[in-house]
Design a protein around this motif. Structure first.
Motif, PDB file in Angstrom:
ATOM      1  N   GLN A 186       0.847  -1.192   0.000  1.00  0.00           N
ATOM      2  CA  GLN A 186       0.000   0.000   0.000  1.00  0.00           C
ATOM      3  C   GLN A 186       0.884   1.244   0.000  1.00  0.00           C
ATOM      4  O   GLN A 186       1.945   1.257   0.621  1.00  0.00           O
ATOM      5  CB  GLN A 186      -0.904  -0.010   1.239  1.00  0.00           C
ATOM      6  CG  GLN A 186      -1.846   1.168   1.363  1.00  0.00           C
ATOM      7  CD  GLN A 186      -2.750   1.037   2.581  1.00  0.00           C
ATOM      8  OE1 GLN A 186      -3.316  -0.017   2.821  1.00  0.00           O
ATOM      9  NE2 GLN A 186      -2.855   2.096   3.361  1.00  0.00           N
ATOM     10  N   PRO A 232       0.227  -1.937 -12.846  1.00  0.00           N
ATOM     11  CA  PRO A 232      -1.218  -1.910 -12.636  1.00  0.00           C
ATOM     12  C   PRO A 232      -1.799  -0.586 -13.118  1.00  0.00           C
ATOM     13  O   PRO A 232      -1.231   0.480 -12.886  1.00  0.00           O
ATOM     14  CB  PRO A 232      -1.358  -2.069 -11.125  1.00  0.00           C
ATOM     15  CG  PRO A 232      -0.064  -1.583 -10.568  1.00  0.00           C
ATOM     16  CD  PRO A 232       0.982  -1.907 -11.586  1.00  0.00           C
ATOM     17  N   ALA A 242      -3.494   4.103  -2.223  1.00  0.00           N
ATOM     18  CA  ALA A 242      -3.913   2.951  -3.026  1.00  0.00           C
ATOM     19  C   ALA A 242      -3.114   1.736  -2.610  1.00  0.00           C
ATOM     20  O   ALA A 242      -2.103   1.834  -1.908  1.00  0.00           O
ATOM     21  CB  ALA A 242      -3.709   3.238  -4.512  1.00  0.00           C
ATOM     22  N   SER A 245      -4.171  -4.636  -5.811  1.00  0.00           N
ATOM     23  CA  SER A 245      -5.491  -5.243  -5.606  1.00  0.00           C
ATOM     24  C   SER A 245      -5.424  -6.564  -4.867  1.00  0.00           C
ATOM     25  O   SER A 245      -6.392  -6.965  -4.215  1.00  0.00           O
ATOM     26  CB  SER A 245      -6.191  -5.434  -6.958  1.00  0.00           C
ATOM     27  OG  SER A 245      -5.390  -6.240  -7.823  1.00  0.00           O
ATOM     28  N   ALA A 246      -4.299  -7.239  -4.937  1.00  0.00           N
ATOM     29  CA  ALA A 246      -4.108  -8.493  -4.206  1.00  0.00           C
ATOM     30  C   ALA A 246      -2.759  -8.441  -3.489  1.00  0.00           C
ATOM     31  O   ALA A 246      -1.781  -7.938  -4.047  1.00  0.00           O
ATOM     32  CB  ALA A 246      -4.148  -9.688  -5.156  1.00  0.00           C
ATOM     33  N   LYS A 292      -4.141  -5.233 -10.405  1.00  0.00           N
ATOM     34  CA  LYS A 292      -4.814  -3.944 -10.452  1.00  0.00           C
ATOM     35  C   LYS A 292      -4.504  -3.126  -9.202  1.00  0.00           C
ATOM     36  O   LYS A 292      -3.786  -3.568  -8.309  1.00  0.00           O
ATOM     37  CB  LYS A 292      -6.325  -4.158 -10.590  1.00  0.00           C
ATOM     38  CG  LYS A 292      -6.727  -4.941 -11.835  1.00  0.00           C
ATOM     39  CD  LYS A 292      -8.229  -5.177 -11.870  1.00  0.00           C
ATOM     40  CE  LYS A 292      -8.619  -5.987 -13.105  1.00  0.00           C
ATOM     41  NZ  LYS A 292     -10.089  -6.243 -13.158  1.00  0.00           N
ATOM     42  N   LEU A 293      -5.059  -1.919  -9.179  1.00  0.00           N
ATOM     43  CA  LEU A 293      -4.957  -1.059  -8.015  1.00  0.00           C
ATOM     44  C   LEU A 293      -6.312  -0.981  -7.314  1.00  0.00           C
ATOM     45  O   LEU A 293      -7.365  -1.043  -7.956  1.00  0.00           O
ATOM     46  CB  LEU A 293      -4.511   0.355  -8.411  1.00  0.00           C
ATOM     47  CG  LEU A 293      -3.070   0.516  -8.891  1.00  0.00           C
ATOM     48  CD1 LEU A 293      -2.829   1.962  -9.306  1.00  0.00           C
ATOM     49  CD2 LEU A 293      -2.074   0.092  -7.827  1.00  0.00           C
ATOM     50  N   ARG A 294      -6.259  -0.804  -6.011  1.00  0.00           N
ATOM     51  CA  ARG A 294      -7.478  -0.626  -5.226  1.00  0.00           C
ATOM     52  C   ARG A 294      -7.331   0.655  -4.418  1.00  0.00           C
ATOM     53  O   ARG A 294      -6.350   0.844  -3.686  1.00  0.00           O
ATOM     54  CB  ARG A 294      -7.667  -1.828  -4.292  1.00  0.00           C
ATOM     55  CG  ARG A 294      -8.869  -1.745  -3.379  1.00  0.00           C
ATOM     56  CD  ARG A 294      -9.116  -3.122  -2.734  1.00  0.00           C
ATOM     57  NE  ARG A 294      -7.932  -3.632  -2.055  1.00  0.00           N
ATOM     58  CZ  ARG A 294      -7.670  -3.421  -0.763  1.00  0.00           C
ATOM     59  NH1 ARG A 294      -8.502  -2.693  -0.028  1.00  0.00           N
ATOM     60  NH2 ARG A 294      -6.592  -3.945  -0.209  1.00  0.00           N
TER      61      ARG A 294
END
Length: 471
Positions: A186, A232, A242, A245-246, A292-294
């Motif tokens: 993160q 990503p 951000a 994603s995993a 991906k990004l979250r």
């Protein structure tokens, strides 16, 4: 054991600024002289933080010529292209006339020119009040010397930029061989410009394997460390937090002992993105999922143009992190002895070794302090007249130690895989014939045997010593 950055991969993980070794904005002139050539390495693009904070620019050179001496070198730095965006301060070896400075340098390559040539010349840059975020300027470097041709180049400077602060990674201990672990990644954009995306490098040390392979990641290895560089999708607004994603999933394999996950984040397009020497990169399969990004915390939208060069980092924020991952495993080290015969005044060579029996690989990120040595005591009545390259007297510049020992024999590096055997030898002259004169080889963990502490990962002490005998 200290957690240093990756040995041999400094160019990969120096920092976002260190990674920014971009191609020159204007290519260097082609050298035609028969003189030795000193060439400027591509200057890293600089991103200027808001005043009064500063950005520093330093320069490295290289040459192919051994033992080159150019003590009369002069560099000229023409920074007039920065007049609208930055205040420029030159280092003390420079004489400045406005934004053009002449700087004295002393270049010396030594016997190994691969080490590069540092320079004293530096720039300290401060953004001008009112300068527009995203505005860019350039500077030019030329040089001269009576002893070499100096090839310069051009660098660029941009006002403002993103800056990624990576959350602290979690350390793990007592990991079971054969298990998997997860490590969330993160970060936050603490800069003054958004980024149009992110690029991330993940590096796993010996003993770890990536569980997942993503379609938008490239994978490579330098022979020691396995890397993934991932792209990503997703813009990163100012003040946005951000995460991948995993979480990064890692498998603890049979060679794991002291091992690490290194993570580096940078804005998408950061120049000089790591590409280790001779490293071959392979994309993940197209059929694999994409990383991906979250968004964890939304940032603020801005009309400021996105940046691709990271701001300097001030120590409270870092784009680079290391997770220490310690496995529950063993690594057995052993020494062998030797025997020989020789008459008075004759010589004999004793050949012995230090072996890594595994099953774990010993990966010492401290630079060699955690790797065992062989401590050699001579048989009485003998004098050393020769030794293998990796054996040295315990005291340098001491003729008595060189003749009578003890000797310390070293493994060839910081990485000791299972099955590695280091062969050593001492050639001795027999001064006095003594029947079964016995010295020894002792496995040593520390500065000397009196302070040696066998680590818990090597519980077998039965093979830690062996005899060296003459006659």
């Amino acid at each position: 054991m200290r957690r240093n950055s990756l040995t041999g991969l400094t160019a990969v993980f120096a920092s976002a600024a260190g990674l920014a070794a971009s191609l020159l904005v204007a290519g260097p002139a082609v050298a035609t002289s028969s003189q030795p050539v000193i060439t400027l390495d591509a200057p890293a693009p600089a991103a200027l933080p808001a005043a009064p904070a500063t950005a520093g620019v330093s320069f490295e050179f290289h040459t192919k010529t051994k033992n080159l001496q150019a003590y009369d070198a002069t560099l000229t730095v023409d920074a007039r292209g920065l007049s609208k965006i930055a205040k420029v301060t030159f280092s003390s070896n420079c004489t400045a006339h406005g934004l053009v400075a002449t700087c004295g340098e002393m270049f010396e390559s030594g016997s190994d020119p691969k080490n590069g040539l540092g320079s004293e010349t530096q720039l300290t840059l401060t953004a001008l009040r009112g300068s527009r975020l995203g505005a860019t300027g350039t500077y030019k470097i030329t040089g001269r010397s009576a002893h070499a041709q100096i090839v310069g180049g051009t660098g660029s400077v941009t006002v403002g930029g993103p800056s990624f602060g990576l959350n602290r990674l979690a350390d793990h201990t007592d990991l079971k061989v054969g298990s998997n672990l997860t490590e969330p990644v993160q970060f936050s954009n603490v800069g003054n410009r958004p980024a149009r995306g992110v690029q991330t490098v993940l590096a796993v040390s010996p003993g770890l394997d990536f569980v997942d392979h993503y379609s938008n990641c490239q994978y490579g290895s330098d022979g020691v460390v396995h890397l993934a560089r991932c792209y990503p999708k997703g813009a990163i607004d100012i003040a946005e937090t951000a995460a991948l994603s995993a979480p990064v999933r890692l498998h603890v394999n049979s060679t794991a002992l002291f091992t690490y996950l290194d993570v580096l984040t940078a804005p998408l397009g950061q120049p000089g993105w790591p590409d280790g020497p001779g490293m071959k990169w392979t994309w993940g399969k197209k059929t694999a999922p994409a990383l991906k990004l979250r968004v964890i915390k939304a940032g603020r939208h801005s009309s400021v143009p996105a940046g691709s060069v990271s701001l300097p980092q001030d120590g409270t924020v870092t784009d680079y992190g290391i997770a220490s991952l310690k496995a529950r495993n063993t690594a057995d080290f052993a020494v062998s002895g030797a025997s020989a015969q020789a008459g008075a005044g004759k010589t004999a060579t004793l050949r012995f070794h230090l072996a890594a029996n595994g099953p774990a690989t010993l990966y010492d990120r401290s630079g060699g302090d955690g790797v065992p040595t062989a401590w050699v005591t001579l048989p009485p009545g003998t004098t050393v007249v020769g030794h293998s390259a990796d054996c040295d007297p315990w005291q340098e510049d001491n003729p008595t130690a060189a003749a009578k020992g003890p000797y310390v024999c070293h493994l060839p590096g910081y990485l000791v895989p299972r099955g590695q055997v280091a062969d050593f030898s001492l050639t001795l002259r027999v001064d006095d014939v003594i029947t079964h004169a016995a010295g020894s080889v002792q496995l040593n963990w520390g500065p000397d045997p009196a302070h040696s502490h066998r680590p818990a990962f090597d519980p077998n002490g039965r093979n830690d010593s062996a005899a060296l005998t003459i006659n």
